[in-house]
Design a protein around this motif. Structure first.
Motif, PDB file in Angstrom:
ATOM      1  N   ALA A  66       0.831  -1.208   0.000  1.00 31.41           N
ATOM      2  CA  ALA A  66       0.000   0.000   0.000  1.00 31.41           C
ATOM      3  C   ALA A  66       0.865   1.256   0.000  1.00 31.41           C
ATOM      4  O   ALA A  66       0.623   2.205  -0.756  1.00 31.41           O
ATOM      5  CB  ALA A  66      -0.938  -0.004   1.202  1.00 31.41           C
ATOM      6  N   PHE A 173      -4.240   4.165  -0.643  1.00 33.04           N
ATOM      7  CA  PHE A 173      -4.543   2.856  -0.078  1.00 33.04           C
ATOM      8  C   PHE A 173      -4.263   2.877   1.427  1.00 33.04           C
ATOM      9  O   PHE A 173      -3.282   3.482   1.864  1.00 33.04           O
ATOM     10  CB  PHE A 173      -3.680   1.774  -0.736  1.00 33.04           C
ATOM     11  CG  PHE A 173      -4.070   1.448  -2.154  1.00 33.04           C
ATOM     12  CD1 PHE A 173      -5.119   0.582  -2.421  1.00 33.04           C
ATOM     13  CD2 PHE A 173      -3.386   2.007  -3.225  1.00 33.04           C
ATOM     14  CE1 PHE A 173      -5.483   0.279  -3.730  1.00 33.04           C
ATOM     15  CE2 PHE A 173      -3.734   1.714  -4.535  1.00 33.04           C
ATOM     16  CZ  PHE A 173      -4.793   0.847  -4.781  1.00 33.04           C
ATOM     17  N   PRO A 174      -5.099   2.226   2.239  1.00 30.86           N
ATOM     18  CA  PRO A 174      -4.853   2.187   3.683  1.00 30.86           C
ATOM     19  C   PRO A 174      -3.574   1.418   3.999  1.00 30.86           C
ATOM     20  O   PRO A 174      -3.370   0.301   3.510  1.00 30.86           O
ATOM     21  CB  PRO A 174      -6.094   1.478   4.236  1.00 30.86           C
ATOM     22  CG  PRO A 174      -6.608   0.663   3.086  1.00 30.86           C
ATOM     23  CD  PRO A 174      -6.296   1.455   1.858  1.00 30.86           C
ATOM     24  N   VAL A 175      -2.718   2.010   4.779  1.00 31.19           N
ATOM     25  CA  VAL A 175      -1.419   1.420   5.110  1.00 31.19           C
ATOM     26  C   VAL A 175      -1.556   0.487   6.319  1.00 31.19           C
ATOM     27  O   VAL A 175      -2.304   0.767   7.261  1.00 31.19           O
ATOM     28  CB  VAL A 175      -0.396   2.537   5.400  1.00 31.19           C
ATOM     29  CG1 VAL A 175       0.936   1.950   5.858  1.00 31.19           C
ATOM     30  CG2 VAL A 175      -0.199   3.402   4.160  1.00 31.19           C
ATOM     31  N   VAL A 177      -2.660  -2.646   6.283  1.00 28.59           N
ATOM     32  CA  VAL A 177      -3.676  -3.687   6.112  1.00 28.59           C
ATOM     33  C   VAL A 177      -3.034  -4.862   5.389  1.00 28.59           C
ATOM     34  O   VAL A 177      -2.508  -4.710   4.283  1.00 28.59           O
ATOM     35  CB  VAL A 177      -4.882  -3.153   5.303  1.00 28.59           C
ATOM     36  CG1 VAL A 177      -5.926  -4.248   5.141  1.00 28.59           C
ATOM     37  CG2 VAL A 177      -5.478  -1.937   5.996  1.00 28.59           C
ATOM     38  N   GLU A 181      -6.790  -4.282   1.348  1.00 28.11           N
ATOM     39  CA  GLU A 181      -6.627  -2.832   1.202  1.00 28.11           C
ATOM     40  C   GLU A 181      -7.276  -2.334  -0.080  1.00 28.11           C
ATOM     41  O   GLU A 181      -7.817  -1.226  -0.117  1.00 28.11           O
ATOM     42  CB  GLU A 181      -5.144  -2.434   1.243  1.00 28.11           C
ATOM     43  CG  GLU A 181      -4.323  -2.756   0.007  1.00 28.11           C
ATOM     44  CD  GLU A 181      -3.892  -4.205  -0.075  1.00 28.11           C
ATOM     45  OE1 GLU A 181      -3.379  -4.603  -1.139  1.00 28.11           O
ATOM     46  OE2 GLU A 181      -4.046  -4.940   0.921  1.00 28.11           O
ATOM     47  N   ASP A 182      -7.257  -3.158  -1.126  1.00 26.79           N
ATOM     48  CA  ASP A 182      -7.916  -2.767  -2.372  1.00 26.79           C
ATOM     49  C   ASP A 182      -9.437  -2.837  -2.229  1.00 26.79           C
ATOM     50  O   ASP A 182     -10.166  -1.973  -2.721  1.00 26.79           O
ATOM     51  CB  ASP A 182      -7.439  -3.636  -3.535  1.00 26.79           C
ATOM     52  CG  ASP A 182      -7.504  -5.126  -3.238  1.00 26.79           C
ATOM     53  OD1 ASP A 182      -7.769  -5.507  -2.080  1.00 26.79           O
ATOM     54  OD2 ASP A 182      -7.291  -5.920  -4.167  1.00 26.79           O
ATOM     55  N   THR A 185     -10.505   0.252  -0.483  1.00 21.13           N
ATOM     56  CA  THR A 185     -10.317   1.434  -1.332  1.00 21.13           C
ATOM     57  C   THR A 185     -11.426   1.555  -2.363  1.00 21.13           C
ATOM     58  O   THR A 185     -12.002   2.634  -2.556  1.00 21.13           O
ATOM     59  CB  THR A 185      -8.954   1.371  -2.038  1.00 21.13           C
ATOM     60  OG1 THR A 185      -7.915   1.305  -1.055  1.00 21.13           O
ATOM     61  CG2 THR A 185      -8.745   2.604  -2.911  1.00 21.13           C
ATOM     62  N   TYR A 227      -9.797  -4.868  10.484  1.00 25.33           N
ATOM     63  CA  TYR A 227      -9.775  -3.432  10.192  1.00 25.33           C
ATOM     64  C   TYR A 227     -10.674  -3.091   9.013  1.00 25.33           C
ATOM     65  O   TYR A 227     -11.439  -2.118   9.062  1.00 25.33           O
ATOM     66  CB  TYR A 227      -8.339  -2.992   9.905  1.00 25.33           C
ATOM     67  CG  TYR A 227      -8.227  -1.551   9.459  1.00 25.33           C
ATOM     68  CD1 TYR A 227      -8.239  -0.511  10.396  1.00 25.33           C
ATOM     69  CD2 TYR A 227      -8.124  -1.211   8.108  1.00 25.33           C
ATOM     70  CE1 TYR A 227      -8.140   0.813   9.988  1.00 25.33           C
ATOM     71  CE2 TYR A 227      -8.028   0.110   7.701  1.00 25.33           C
ATOM     72  CZ  TYR A 227      -8.040   1.112   8.635  1.00 25.33           C
ATOM     73  OH  TYR A 227      -7.955   2.415   8.247  1.00 25.33           O
ATOM     74  N   VAL A 228     -10.599  -3.888   7.945  1.00 24.81           N
ATOM     75  CA  VAL A 228     -11.397  -3.599   6.755  1.00 24.81           C
ATOM     76  C   VAL A 228     -12.881  -3.647   7.083  1.00 24.81           C
ATOM     77  O   VAL A 228     -13.656  -2.767   6.697  1.00 24.81           O
ATOM     78  CB  VAL A 228     -11.060  -4.591   5.622  1.00 24.81           C
ATOM     79  CG1 VAL A 228     -12.020  -4.405   4.446  1.00 24.81           C
ATOM     80  CG2 VAL A 228      -9.629  -4.397   5.156  1.00 24.81           C
ATOM     81  N   GLU A 231     -13.966  -0.597   9.013  1.00 23.92           N
ATOM     82  CA  GLU A 231     -14.000   0.595   8.170  1.00 23.92           C
ATOM     83  C   GLU A 231     -15.189   0.560   7.209  1.00 23.92           C
ATOM     84  O   GLU A 231     -15.774   1.607   6.895  1.00 23.92           O
ATOM     85  CB  GLU A 231     -12.695   0.721   7.386  1.00 23.92           C
ATOM     86  CG  GLU A 231     -11.493   1.082   8.244  1.00 23.92           C
ATOM     87  CD  GLU A 231     -11.641   2.438   8.908  1.00 23.92           C
ATOM     88  OE1 GLU A 231     -11.886   3.417   8.178  1.00 23.92           O
ATOM     89  OE2 GLU A 231     -11.524   2.516  10.141  1.00 23.92           O
TER      90      GLU A 231
END
Length: 315
Positions: A66, A173-175, A177, A181-182, A185, A227-228, A231
């Motif tokens: 990311a 992109f979230p760092v 993860v 992360e995609d 996004t 985390y994903v 979010e």
């Protein structure tokens, strides 16, 4: 001009193929930024040998894919970013394919093409999505979340383009993860607008070796805490028009995590993810089947899942 961003980490065996696929594009007005993320092989040296002013190499200490993509995007000189992973490659008309989308749908927040999956046998097979395949060649997808739920992830990182301004406003992109992360996004972008898509497949995704004996070694354990997932739930509080679809999308995310835990033989985590999915969506047959599979011995379960993937052409 389009900036192509390639994150590189220990991909000396494939990076030249990726770069060469950019060099032969029918669209010549591009720049290529390769961000070496602390590779321990000769990948960066191979990149430095290219004598083309459009190609730049940035080196950094290992910080994750990311961060590498974000660094490349920040260094871009153009207003449009296209991403290409070092082990994937493009057909010669890929950038032309994306440019047509951008011209036809300038208001979209994300652009992407259909793609091929390349198996261990080297054969490229177009990844098919039955619901999308019946639609026009180029289209604007106004409900990204439901489209994914009904068809699967019809985009992947090496098949998309995005305007740099939108990418920077999003924060990149979230760092940190490890996986997804995609996914996060694209979901954040879909909350802001529509996705333009073309059924013309011009990108190639190298499928990993997932034979029956090596499948578990390939799988990346889902991140805990999720985390994903947390979010994605936050996106429900934003003013988006497709909240019901997003609920189902979140359930879809948890069902994917459940299947991975199932293959890793982590029963408790698998059941927990199914419960999370049901809390966002009603019980589905696949939830019941997943629970049944979790009760089976690992070897029988692995064999059953392998044959399912094989029938779908993704083994």
């Amino acid at each position: 001009m389009i900036t192509v961003v390639v994150p590189l980490y220990n991909k000396a065996s494939t990076i030249e193929r990726a770069i060469n696929s950019v060099l032969v594009q029918t669209v010549e007005n591009w720049e290529l930024i390769v961000v070496d993320d602390g590779s321990e092989d000769q990948g960066a040296e191979l990149v430095s040998r290219y004598n083309d002013k459009r190609i730049r190499l940035i080196r950094q200490k290992n910080s994750g894919v990311a961060t590498a993509r974000n660094v490349g995007a920040k260094a871009a000189n153009s207003s449009v970013l296209a991403f290409l992973d070092a082990d994937d490659y493009w057909a010669t008309t890929h950038l032309e394919n994306l440019e047509k989308l951008i011209t036809e749908y300038p208001e979209a927040v994300l652009y992407g093409s259909a793609y091929f999956g390349v198996g261990e046998d080297g054969v490229a097979r177009k990844i098919k999505f039955s619901g999308i395949d019946e639609l026009p060649i180029r289209l604007l997808i106004t409900d990204y979340f439901m489209t994914v739920v009904e068809n699967g992830y019809f985009l992947f990182t090496s098949s998309v383009a995005i305007k740099k301004e939108i990418f920077e406003d999003l924060g990149g992109f979230p760092v940190g993860v490890k996986s997804g992360e995609d996914t996060l996004t694209w979901a954040r972008l879909a909350c802001q607008g529509d996705v333009a898509y073309t059924k013309v497949a011009t990108s190639y995704y190298m499928l990993p070796n997932v034979s029956l004996g090596e499948r578990k070694n390939f799988l990346r354990r889902p991140q805990i805490p999720d985390y994903v997932g947390s979010e994605l739930i936050k996106l429900l509080d934003s003013s988006i028009k497709n909240k019901m679809s997003l609920q189902k999308y979140i359930a879809y995310w948890h069902r994917i995590r459940a299947m991975i835990f199932l293959e890793l033989n982590e029963r408790a985590n698998g059941y927990f993810e199914i419960w999370k999915a049901i809390s966002h969506d009603h019980v589905k047959l696949k939830d019941i089947l997943c629970c049944i599979l979790l009760l089976l011995p690992l070897n029988i379960r692995a064999y059953f899942l392998f044959n399912i993937r094989k029938m779908r052409g993704r083994a």
